[in-house]
Write a protein that holds these residues in place. Structure first.
Motif, short mmCIF file in Angstrom:
data_model
loop_
_atom_site.label_atom_id
_atom_site.label_comp_id
_atom_site.label_asym_id
_atom_site.label_seq_id
_atom_site.Cartn_x
_atom_site.Cartn_y
_atom_site.Cartn_z
N CYS A 1 -24.79 36.10 -19.53
CA CYS A 1 -24.49 37.04 -18.45
C CYS A 1 -25.25 36.66 -17.19
CB CYS A 1 -24.85 38.47 -18.86
SG CYS A 1 -23.65 39.24 -19.98
N CYS B 1 -20.68 36.93 -23.18
CA CYS B 1 -21.87 37.72 -23.49
C CYS B 1 -22.26 37.59 -24.97
CB CYS B 1 -21.64 39.20 -23.15
SG CYS B 1 -23.07 40.23 -23.51
N GLN B 2 -23.57 37.43 -25.20
CA GLN B 2 -24.06 37.28 -26.57
C GLN B 2 -24.46 38.61 -27.18
OE1 GLN B 2 -27.24 34.70 -25.38
NE2 GLN B 2 -26.12 32.86 -26.00
N ASN B 3 -24.40 39.65 -26.37
CA ASN B 3 -24.95 40.91 -26.83
C ASN B 3 -24.14 42.09 -26.27
OD1 ASN B 3 -26.67 42.68 -28.03
ND2 ASN B 3 -28.30 42.46 -26.49
N CYS C 1 -23.53 42.82 -21.61
CA CYS C 1 -24.86 43.45 -21.53
C CYS C 1 -25.51 43.27 -20.17
CB CYS C 1 -25.76 42.90 -22.62
SG CYS C 1 -26.28 41.19 -22.32
N GLY C 2 -25.18 42.16 -19.49
CA GLY C 2 -25.82 41.92 -18.19
C GLY C 2 -27.24 41.40 -18.29
N GLN C 3 -27.73 41.22 -19.52
CA GLN C 3 -29.14 40.83 -19.72
C GLN C 3 -29.28 39.45 -20.36
OE1 GLN C 3 -31.56 43.04 -18.86
NE2 GLN C 3 -30.18 44.76 -18.44
N CYS C 4 -28.31 39.09 -21.18
CA CYS C 4 -28.48 37.86 -21.97
C CYS C 4 -28.36 36.63 -21.06
CB CYS C 4 -27.43 37.81 -23.08
SG CYS C 4 -25.74 37.54 -22.50
#
Ligand SMILES: [Zn+2]
Length: 337
Positions: A73, A57-59, A67-70
């Motif tokens: 992920c 994860c980058q965030n 984060c589940g968004q990057c």
């Protein structure tokens, strides 16, 4: 399946394991190979994917979760990440070409040297030959690789694999309904949270409280824990005089080891946030677990948690109960210095 859903499911089913693994990654203590032992429905895939997402994860969120968004992920969730190699058996067996694919990926990671994670579900369905070739990579980890081997039944796993992986038992997490049922069954508040970490059924919980076994065990583990935290060498004596007699059979020995995990988990949980004492497994020693949570570095607490979590595997490997607890006590006292 949305990406938030997987992390949320992992957290709901295995809140302790998720926080444990997030902290292992945070502090760079992730080992090279784990065996996730959990019945279907205990979240072994969800936790494995959460671990993979956290690695890439980058965030990372303020709570230390992926984060589940990057993009990283998202690719992992879509099953489309080049460095997350996932194998699920095709039918009854993990097929030869699936093993060949795994081996090729392992070899590639040796060349590339970048972070790579292997997730092999139902690893018990590997043929002995396939498992043995996998072993070579577990024994000599190459590059920056992590292998998560998943099974619903570790009794079907070759001892050679068991002995080379850290075994993580996935216990079914009790729903809120269990706490309510325990209250109805007359279980005192100070024992309810602990019981929900030890069992899923009211009847099993009731067996544990017969003849005050649980109350005595809770007191004994709490006192042993306090002695450990006070760097009191008598912690070692307490193993023999108080903890060992509680383990009258293999099942009870397992429960005592689970209880030991929980008392340290209380401390770990309090390091991040204040926890209401009614939500602690050992409300009686809340001041001690709170103190040690602030005294010990996260690294040391994580090391202790890892050592306590390993004891269940040692018991399954037929090590002597007293020897397991004595070795653990020495390891913990060493962390306290
Ligand atoms: Zn992310």
């Amino acid at each position: 399946m949305s990406e938030e859903f997987v992390v949320a499911t992992a957290q709901r089913l295995q809140p302790q394991l998720v926080s444990h693994f997030m902290q292992l990654i945070q502090s760079n203590h992730l080992a090279h190979a784990y065996l996730f032992n959990g019945a279907d429905g205990t979240g072994r895939q969800e936790v494995a994917r959460t671990v993979a997402m956290r690695l890439f994860c980058q965030n990372v969120t303020d709570d230390g979760l992926p984060c589940g968004q990057c993009p990283e992920c998202r690719r992992i969730m879509a099953g489309d990440h080049p460095d997350v190699v996932s194998v699920v058996p095709d039918g009854q067996r993990i097929k030869v070409d699936q093993v060949r694919y795994l081996k090729a990926e392992f070899t590639k990671s040796a060349v590339e040297g970048n972070q790579k994670i292997f997730i092999v579900d139902q690893v018990d369905r590997m043929t002995t030959g396939a498992a043995n070739s996998l072993l070579k990579f577990i024994e000599e980890p190459v590059g920056n690789t992590v292998a998560l081997l998943l099974t619903a039944n570790k009794n079907l796993i070759l001892p050679t694999i068991l002995s080379r992986t850290q075994i993580v038992d996935f216990i079914k997490v009790a729903p809120q309904a269990l706490t309510t049922a325990l209250a109805k069954a007359g279980i005192v508040p100070s024992q309810r949270y602990l019981l929900t970490t030890l069992t899923e059924s009211v009847s099993a919980a009731q067996e544990l409280v017969v003849d005050d076994w649980l109350a005595n065990a809770q007191t004994a583990v709490g006192q042993w824990f306090t002695a450990c935290c006070d760097r009191d060498e008598r912690a070692f004596v307490r193993v023999q005089t108080e903890l060992v007699p509680l383990g009258s059979n293999r099942d009870r020995q397992g429960v005592v080891l689970d209880m030991v995990v929980q008392v340290w988990h209380d401390a770990l949980r309090q390091q991040a946030n204040a926890v209401d004492p009614t939500d602690l497994a050992y409300p009686q020693v809340a001041p001690v677990s709170q103190r040690v949570a602030h005294q010990l570095s996260i690294d040391r607490l994580v090391t202790i948690m890892t050592e306590t979590l390993a004891t269940r595997g040692q018991l399954a490997g037929n090590l002597n109960f007293q020897a397991i607890l004595e070795a653990l006590t020495l390891q913990i006292l060493a962390q306290m210095r």
